[in-house]
Each structure stands twice: as C-alpha cells, then as structure tokens.
Write an enzyme that holds these catalytic residues in place. Structure first.
Site, PDB file in Angstrom:
ATOM      1  N   ASN A 283     -10.547   6.375  -1.774  1.00  0.00           N
ATOM      2  CA  ASN A 283     -10.592   5.804  -0.429  1.00  0.00           C
ATOM      3  C   ASN A 283     -11.941   5.112  -0.272  1.00  0.00           C
ATOM      4  O   ASN A 283     -12.981   5.775  -0.183  1.00  0.00           O
ATOM      5  CB  ASN A 283     -10.419   6.910   0.614  1.00  0.00           C
ATOM      6  CG  ASN A 283      -9.030   7.521   0.554  1.00  0.00           C
ATOM      7  OD1 ASN A 283      -8.035   6.865   0.852  1.00  0.00           O
ATOM      8  ND2 ASN A 283      -8.959   8.790   0.130  1.00  0.00           N
TER       9      ASN A 283
ATOM     10  N   PHE B 274     -14.780  15.695  -5.777  1.00  0.00           N
ATOM     11  CA  PHE B 274     -13.634  14.794  -5.661  1.00  0.00           C
ATOM     12  C   PHE B 274     -13.022  14.848  -4.264  1.00  0.00           C
ATOM     13  O   PHE B 274     -12.845  15.930  -3.686  1.00  0.00           O
ATOM     14  CB  PHE B 274     -12.541  15.199  -6.668  1.00  0.00           C
ATOM     15  CG  PHE B 274     -12.931  14.974  -8.093  1.00  0.00           C
ATOM     16  CD1 PHE B 274     -12.557  13.809  -8.748  1.00  0.00           C
ATOM     17  CD2 PHE B 274     -13.690  15.923  -8.774  1.00  0.00           C
ATOM     18  CE1 PHE B 274     -12.927  13.593 -10.067  1.00  0.00           C
ATOM     19  CE2 PHE B 274     -14.067  15.706 -10.101  1.00  0.00           C
ATOM     20  CZ  PHE B 274     -13.690  14.545 -10.742  1.00  0.00           C
ATOM     21  N   ASP B 275     -12.668  13.685  -3.768  1.00  0.00           N
ATOM     22  CA  ASP B 275     -11.748  13.609  -2.644  1.00  0.00           C
ATOM     23  C   ASP B 275     -10.370  14.067  -3.149  1.00  0.00           C
ATOM     24  O   ASP B 275     -10.058  13.918  -4.337  1.00  0.00           O
ATOM     25  CB  ASP B 275     -11.686  12.161  -2.151  1.00  0.00           C
ATOM     26  CG  ASP B 275     -10.590  11.967  -1.120  1.00  0.00           C
ATOM     27  OD1 ASP B 275     -10.562  12.709  -0.133  1.00  0.00           O
ATOM     28  OD2 ASP B 275      -9.742  11.074  -1.328  1.00  0.00           O
ATOM     29  N   ALA B 276      -9.551  14.587  -2.240  1.00  0.00           N
ATOM     30  CA  ALA B 276      -8.228  15.083  -2.655  1.00  0.00           C
ATOM     31  C   ALA B 276      -7.128  14.042  -2.420  1.00  0.00           C
ATOM     32  O   ALA B 276      -6.557  13.493  -3.372  1.00  0.00           O
ATOM     33  CB  ALA B 276      -7.897  16.375  -1.909  1.00  0.00           C
TER      34      ALA B 276
ATOM     35  N   THR C 187      -6.859  10.468  -4.063  1.00  0.00           N
ATOM     36  CA  THR C 187      -7.753  10.383  -5.225  1.00  0.00           C
ATOM     37  C   THR C 187      -7.197  11.220  -6.381  1.00  0.00           C
ATOM     38  O   THR C 187      -6.946  10.712  -7.465  1.00  0.00           O
ATOM     39  CB  THR C 187      -9.174  10.839  -4.833  1.00  0.00           C
ATOM     40  OG1 THR C 187      -9.649   9.975  -3.803  1.00  0.00           O
ATOM     41  CG2 THR C 187     -10.113  10.806  -6.035  1.00  0.00           C
TER      42      THR C 187
END
Lengths: 212, 212
Positions: free
Chosen positions: B169, B8-10, B13
């Site tokens: 994103n 996962f992007d942080a 997200t």
C-alpha cells in the site's frame, strides 16, 4: 436551537468540482470524466493521509499532486501549462444551479468552511460573486476535514455554537455531526449514507431545501 | 544501517484482500469484483476518516461497515449470514504466492504491523501458518495508518529503530518513510507512486526482492 449561522462546504456543495472535466476532455479526448473523477478521489485521499501523517500541505499543493497522480495512472501526458490552466479552472468552478437563489433567501450569517487554501478559495468565492460573512479555510489549523479542529474553527470565528453545517460530502457532514453541529447532508446523487457512526439531522436533495 | 527487523503490512502485502471476490461472486453473480473493490476502498476511507474524527473503531467494525456501504451503493441485498461468512473469509485470505518462501529466506526478526484488529488479524496469521516474532495491531494505539503513532508502536515493541518496513500500500509505505523507517514498496500492479512528499527506499515487484 435555532441556527444563528449557516456554514457551507465549498467543493462539491456550492461549487461543482467536476466542471473541470470539460477542459480535461479538451486535453485528453475521451478521458475528461475519468481524469476529473480520479483527480478528485486522490485529492481527498491525500488530504486524509497527509493529515494523519502530520504532513499538512495547502490544498493547492495537494490538488496539483493529485492531478499529477491521476494523469500518471491513466497514462496521460501532463504539461506544466496544463496544470496551470486546470488550477485556474478551479478558481472558476461552476456554481450548482440552485446555489445563488438558495443562499439569497437564507437569513442569518452565512459562511464557508473549506479544505481550500486561501490561494484557491478566495478567488473562487470572489469570481462567483456570492456574499458571505466569512470564508474560513482549514489552512488556519493546518489539518484537513473531518478533524474536529476544523469545525471548531467555525465556532471561534463566528462566535456561536448555533451552527447549521451544510455539505454534500457525506463524510464531511458526519465529521461536523461528530463535532456537534446541526448538519444537513445534500445528497444530490442519492448515494447511500457513509457508515461512520453518525447520522445527519436531515438529508436534502438540493440547497433549496436548507431553508425549510 | 542494516535492518534488525523486517516489518510487514498484512492486507494487500502478504494477504490478498481480493480473495474475498470469489465468495462475493457466488452471492452476487457478475458483481463479485465490484463488491470487493468498493468494499476495500471504503474500508480504507473509513480508517482515515474515523482516525481524523477521533472516532476509532476496531478494523473488524470498520470492515463490516464498509461491506454494508458497498452493497448499498451497488444496490445488492446483504444478509447477516453473508456478512458473517465474508468476515470469516477475511480470516482465510490467500497468501500471495511468493510470500511463504520469501519470508522463510529472510534472516532477522520478522513481524506484522497491521490495521487489523486482533479479532481479525490473529486468526488470519494463525490460519496461514506463517512464523512471525510479533504480530502488532494499531488497536493498541487506537488510530489507523498512516499516523506516526502506528509506526512508533513497532519501534517500542521490537526495541529497535533499525526497521525495514514492507508494504504494497503505497500510502502506508510513505507513511512509514515519513516516520523514519527504511521502506520497500511492493508495487505488484506497476501503479504510479503516490504524491505525498516521500519516496520509498526501493520499489519492488514482489516479496522475493526484499531479500536482495
């Protein structure tokens, strides 16, 4: 070190990218400025993102892609003929009012170093009838500004390191400074400087002041 | 190929970067949302520009620099104590409402791959009490997303190429796709897709749908 060559950014520095707004306004009444602003913002984002992804595409492709995004984001219909007409506008962008006289007074080699691909950039320069000793495109190095390879291209092509680089795009000016050029940032909008760890050698309000 | 790991992007997200807007609003009444928006936009620009300039600095420095720019552009006074307090907010960003439950239902390794430097990212993950098998920062490779080195880091650290990457994103999702991951783009805002030459494997409206 006296500059042996003046190297100019094209889009936003010599030529006003927002001169496309009038035609945008004719297509999308009330939205011309919004389209033009978002188009430009996305055009730059895509140059940075594609460069980092190592997925270079010519600026003409990136510019078309950014126009498509901008119209979708603003929920505007965009037809193929409108894309073609707007890309044609990009080869006839307005010169900033002081550009022609300011350039004519400068002694030394004068050149352009631009993100523009030759299919966009060469017609633009030709249509504006500005005399340059060299018109250089990042397309030779297949990465966009502010990568150092771009600024290095000017050193190789002009055969001098005594380059004064002029840009109204702050991040471009600072990229050139990071590379090692003497740099003049044209800050027409009186914007804050970008916080990228470098400072231009001078902050000017128009191309007229490059001479001084 | 079944995913062995979900990465996962942080920022944007799992965690809502605009949860800083409330404190911004308390400092600059009527301007909180504008500061937050411009701060985030410049933060990302600086990551791309610094990466291309080969002038990497940790995300915490870039984030402070972007805040300074945003306040200058909006003509707002910014004091050192306010910078510190807003950077502290960045370690306590709100989780998106569905994040905790969605993550708890996922089987397989779960990890974060973020632009955030450890000084920002580790406190944020710890404060949110989310269980991850790995928290990876671009700081290890000294270049920001969407450079392929970043996504490669996840392959090396997790020792699998069977990675499903999740980001809200779009350009990050497409950078991961360009690298070769299976990609889910969380499109909460129903935005148009970025025109970067790649498509996500699925476009979802929330983290809940990752499971399906």
């Amino acid at each position: 070190m006296a500059a042996e060559a003046f190297v100019f950014d094209a889009y936003g520095t010599l030529y006003d990218v927002h001169s496309v707004a009038a035609r945008c306004e004719s297509y999308w009444p009330g939205k011309g400025a919004s389209v033009s602003q978002l188009w430009r913002a996305k055009q730059l984002e895509y140059t940075w993102q594609r460069s980092l992804m190592r997925r270079y595409e010519p600026f003409s492709s990136v510019t078309r892609a950014a126009l498509s995004y901008a119209c979708a984001a603003l929920r505007l219909e965009l037809e193929g003929a409108q894309v073609d007409a707007l890309m044609e506008e990009y080869t006839r962008l307005a010169l900033y009012p002081e550009a022609r006289a300011a350039l004519s007074r400068l002694r030394g080699k004068k050149a352009i170093l631009s993100n523009g691909s030759p299919d966009m950039l060469l017609p633009l320069v030709e249509n504006s009838a500005l005399p340059f000793d060299a018109v250089m495109s990042v397309d030779e190095v297949k990465v966009f500004k502010p990568a150092p390879e771009v600024y290095e291209l000017a050193v190789h092509r002009l055969r001098t390191e005594a380059i004064a680089f002029v840009s109204a795009n702050c991040w471009d000016a600072l990229g050139a400074k990071s590379y090692g050029f003497t740099v003049y940032w044209i800050n027409r909008a009186r914007a804050p400087i970008d916080r990228l760890g470098f400072e231009p050698d001078a902050v000017l309000t128009s191309l007229d002041e490059v001479l001084q």
